[in-house]
Scaffold this motif. Structure first.
Motif, mmCIF file in Angstrom:
data_model
loop_
_atom_site.group_PDB
_atom_site.id
_atom_site.type_symbol
_atom_site.label_atom_id
_atom_site.label_comp_id
_atom_site.label_asym_id
_atom_site.label_seq_id
_atom_site.Cartn_x
_atom_site.Cartn_y
_atom_site.Cartn_z
ATOM 1 N N GLY A 1 -10.808 -20.401 -1.625
ATOM 2 C CA GLY A 1 -11.306 -20.278 -2.986
ATOM 3 C C GLY A 1 -10.612 -19.204 -3.786
ATOM 4 N N MET A 2 -10.114 -18.156 -3.133
ATOM 5 C CA MET A 2 -9.325 -17.139 -3.819
ATOM 6 C C MET A 2 -8.296 -16.568 -2.858
ATOM 7 S SD MET A 2 -11.955 -13.939 -4.231
ATOM 8 C CE MET A 2 -12.641 -13.060 -2.818
ATOM 9 N N GLY A 3 -7.257 -15.970 -3.417
ATOM 10 C CA GLY A 3 -6.197 -15.457 -2.559
ATOM 11 C C GLY A 3 -4.918 -15.138 -3.316
ATOM 12 N N LEU A 4 -4.589 -15.933 -4.342
ATOM 13 C CA LEU A 4 -3.328 -15.705 -5.050
ATOM 14 C C LEU A 4 -3.297 -14.328 -5.700
ATOM 15 C CD1 LEU A 4 -0.594 -16.746 -5.928
ATOM 16 C CD2 LEU A 4 -1.666 -17.802 -7.911
ATOM 17 N N GLY A 5 -4.346 -13.996 -6.446
ATOM 18 C CA GLY A 5 -4.390 -12.684 -7.078
ATOM 19 C C GLY A 5 -4.531 -11.563 -6.068
ATOM 20 N N LEU A 6 -5.378 -11.773 -5.067
ATOM 21 C CA LEU A 6 -5.631 -10.732 -4.065
ATOM 22 C C LEU A 6 -4.368 -10.339 -3.318
ATOM 23 C CD1 LEU A 6 -9.002 -11.919 -2.467
ATOM 24 C CD2 LEU A 6 -8.641 -9.913 -3.912
ATOM 25 N N ILE A 7 -3.529 -11.299 -3.003
ATOM 26 C CA ILE A 7 -2.333 -11.025 -2.211
ATOM 27 C C ILE A 7 -1.117 -10.768 -3.097
ATOM 28 C CG2 ILE A 7 -0.715 -12.013 -0.538
ATOM 29 C CD1 ILE A 7 -3.096 -13.523 0.655
ATOM 30 N N ALA A 8 -0.902 -11.626 -4.086
ATOM 31 C CA ALA A 8 0.308 -11.521 -4.895
ATOM 32 C C ALA A 8 0.277 -10.349 -5.870
ATOM 33 C CB ALA A 8 0.544 -12.830 -5.653
ATOM 34 N N ALA A 9 -0.891 -10.023 -6.433
ATOM 35 C CA ALA A 9 -0.949 -8.957 -7.437
ATOM 36 C C ALA A 9 -0.487 -7.603 -6.894
ATOM 37 C CB ALA A 9 -2.360 -8.854 -8.025
ATOM 38 N N PRO A 10 -1.022 -7.123 -5.771
ATOM 39 C CA PRO A 10 -0.512 -5.843 -5.263
ATOM 40 C C PRO A 10 0.938 -5.920 -4.808
ATOM 41 C CG PRO A 10 -2.127 -6.792 -3.753
ATOM 42 C CD PRO A 10 -2.192 -7.589 -5.005
ATOM 43 N N ALA A 11 1.336 -7.060 -4.206
ATOM 44 C CA ALA A 11 2.714 -7.193 -3.740
ATOM 45 C C ALA A 11 3.695 -7.186 -4.907
ATOM 46 C CB ALA A 11 2.863 -8.494 -2.928
ATOM 47 N N LEU A 12 3.402 -7.961 -5.941
ATOM 48 C CA LEU A 12 4.302 -8.021 -7.096
ATOM 49 C C LEU A 12 4.247 -6.750 -7.934
ATOM 50 C CD1 LEU A 12 4.443 -10.994 -6.213
ATOM 51 C CD2 LEU A 12 4.493 -11.625 -8.612
ATOM 52 N N SER A 13 3.117 -6.046 -7.895
ATOM 53 C CA SER A 13 3.029 -4.770 -8.604
ATOM 54 C C SER A 13 3.980 -3.750 -8.000
ATOM 55 C CB SER A 13 1.594 -4.227 -8.559
ATOM 56 O OG SER A 13 0.726 -5.020 -9.335
ATOM 57 N N VAL A 14 4.141 -3.807 -6.671
ATOM 58 C CA VAL A 14 5.074 -2.903 -5.986
ATOM 59 C C VAL A 14 6.515 -3.315 -6.274
ATOM 60 C CG1 VAL A 14 5.922 -2.171 -3.721
ATOM 61 C CG2 VAL A 14 3.468 -2.260 -4.168
ATOM 62 N N MET A 15 6.796 -4.621 -6.247
ATOM 63 C CA MET A 15 8.169 -5.103 -6.398
ATOM 64 C C MET A 15 8.667 -5.097 -7.843
ATOM 65 S SD MET A 15 8.448 -8.210 -3.601
ATOM 66 C CE MET A 15 6.821 -8.941 -3.855
ATOM 67 N N LEU A 16 7.774 -5.366 -8.798
ATOM 68 C CA LEU A 16 8.183 -5.508 -10.195
ATOM 69 C C LEU A 16 7.612 -4.448 -11.112
ATOM 70 C CD1 LEU A 16 7.648 -9.376 -10.556
ATOM 71 C CD2 LEU A 16 9.767 -8.181 -9.994
ATOM 72 N N GLY A 17 6.672 -3.651 -10.619
ATOM 73 C CA GLY A 17 5.954 -2.719 -11.476
ATOM 74 C C GLY A 17 4.602 -3.312 -11.846
ATOM 75 N N PRO A 18 3.616 -2.469 -12.162
ATOM 76 C CA PRO A 18 2.255 -2.975 -12.393
ATOM 77 C C PRO A 18 2.105 -3.868 -13.613
ATOM 78 C CG PRO A 18 2.410 -0.652 -12.962
ATOM 79 C CD PRO A 18 3.697 -1.001 -12.279
ATOM 80 N N VAL A 19 2.899 -3.654 -14.660
ATOM 81 C CA VAL A 19 2.757 -4.469 -15.876
ATOM 82 C C VAL A 19 3.373 -5.847 -15.664
ATOM 83 C CG1 VAL A 19 3.329 -4.695 -18.308
ATOM 84 C CG2 VAL A 19 2.709 -2.449 -17.382
ATOM 85 N N ALA B 1 -5.502 -8.188 1.117
ATOM 86 C CA ALA B 1 -5.727 -7.556 -0.181
ATOM 87 C C ALA B 1 -5.975 -6.056 -0.031
ATOM 88 C CB ALA B 1 -6.904 -8.213 -0.891
ATOM 89 N N VAL B 2 -6.699 -5.653 1.013
ATOM 90 C CA VAL B 2 -6.929 -4.230 1.267
ATOM 91 C C VAL B 2 -5.599 -3.517 1.503
ATOM 92 C CG1 VAL B 2 -7.891 -2.571 2.906
ATOM 93 C CG2 VAL B 2 -9.277 -4.505 2.140
ATOM 94 N N PHE B 3 -4.756 -4.121 2.321
ATOM 95 C CA PHE B 3 -3.436 -3.551 2.591
ATOM 96 C C PHE B 3 -2.637 -3.419 1.293
ATOM 97 C CE2 PHE B 3 1.113 -4.263 3.422
ATOM 98 C CZ PHE B 3 1.379 -3.170 4.236
ATOM 99 N N GLY B 4 -2.662 -4.468 0.481
ATOM 100 C CA GLY B 4 -1.937 -4.444 -0.786
ATOM 101 C C GLY B 4 -2.474 -3.404 -1.737
ATOM 102 N N GLY B 5 -3.802 -3.291 -1.819
ATOM 103 C CA GLY B 5 -4.412 -2.310 -2.698
ATOM 104 C C GLY B 5 -4.047 -0.884 -2.313
ATOM 105 N N VAL B 6 -4.036 -0.596 -1.020
ATOM 106 C CA VAL B 6 -3.648 0.729 -0.539
ATOM 107 C C VAL B 6 -2.191 1.011 -0.892
ATOM 108 C CG1 VAL B 6 -3.260 2.125 1.520
ATOM 109 C CG2 VAL B 6 -5.360 0.785 1.305
ATOM 110 N N THR B 7 -1.331 0.002 -0.717
ATOM 111 C CA THR B 7 0.093 0.163 -1.014
ATOM 112 C C THR B 7 0.323 0.512 -2.485
ATOM 113 O OG1 THR B 7 0.681 -1.433 0.705
ATOM 114 C CG2 THR B 7 2.354 -0.956 -0.962
#
Length: 253
Positions: free
Chosen positions: A27-45, A236-242
């Motif tokens: 039911g959810m997962g794209l934002g939880l996983i991709a958002a922190p990962a892409l924030s690290v790779m591309l910047g938060p904006v 998502a927890v791992f991504g959020g910490v990162t």
């Protein structure tokens, strides 16, 4: 050390693949996983902007596939109130630095996940339109800043005692509206620039997402939503910490 462009694109494809697969299962997962990962790779904006766009497309596909299980009556007040959080979120993006935004994204994500996991059993039973509107506003705010509306809506769904059979399906149109609103308001206010994102990022993101949708659709009947949901939360927890650590490091160094 500078990360090669090809490694960044592979990372984007893998993150969106994993997120799209889990979203179809749990039911959810794209934002939880991709958002922190892409924030690290591309910047938060830029990272969250890409997630907003991909999440909209992904949710549209899932909404169509799961449309018979969607409870449109429960969706209506949440979907209508998402804009109440999207607009202030977009203006906040313009007012803070990238490091401060990374810290905010990490804190919001980890706080929401803590409520969903550790505090879920202590959430009281709620009824009425006001809690639904509040959940929509909070979800819209978090989705605009962090690319994740799911945790806020999950807390509300648990408190409102949503049946498990319609929970995952009803999340999809909520993600569709929240993603579209977040992207459109950011573009309108100048909080983010769609055109500034390289074409390769979109190709990698769309490719990974499409592959994830296909695989998720095949795997979903064989994996319990509870197991997929637990895995999505752990990642998502791992991504959020990162993201949080990166923001703190950038602010201090």
């Amino acid at each position: 050390m500078t990360i090669p462009v090809w490694a960044t694109l592979v990372g984007i494809a893998l993150a969106t693949f994993a997120g799209a697969s889990l979203q179809r299962i749990a039911g959810m997962g794209l934002g939880l996983i991709a958002a922190p990962a892409l924030s690290v790779m591309l910047g938060p904006v830029a990272g969250v902007l890409v997630v907003n766009v991909l999440a909209t497309v992904n949710a549209a596909a899932n909404t169509y596939a799961m449309r018979r299980a969607v409870d449109w009556r429960r969706f209506a007040p949440i979907g209508a109130s998402l804009v109440l959080g999207v607009v202030p979120g977009a203006f906040l993006i313009r007012a803070v630095s990238a490091d401060a935004l990374s810290i905010t994204v990490g804190v919001l994500l980890l706080a929401a996940l803590s409520v969903v996991t550790l505090g879920k059993r202590h959430v009281p039973n709620i009824e009425g339109t006001a809690p639904a509107i509040t959940a929509g506003a909070v979800g819209g705010f978090m989705n605009t800043l962090a690319g994740v509306a799911g945790p806020a809506i999950t807390v509300y769904a648990h408190a409102a005692r949503w049946p498990k059979e319609m929970y995952a399906a009803t999340l999809q149109p909520i993600f569709l509206v929240s993603g579209a609103l977040s992207f459109l308001v950011k573009e309108a206010t100048g909080a983010a620039d769609f055109a500034a994102v390289p074409a390769g990022v979109w190709i990698a993101g769309v490719g990974g997402m499409c592959a994830g949708i296909i695989v998720g659709r095949q795997v979903a009947p064989k994996v319990s939503p509870a197991k997929g949901y637990a895995l999505a939360l752990a990642l998502a927890v791992f991504g959020g910490v990162t993201v949080l650590v990166r923001g703190i490091a950038g602010a201090v160094l």
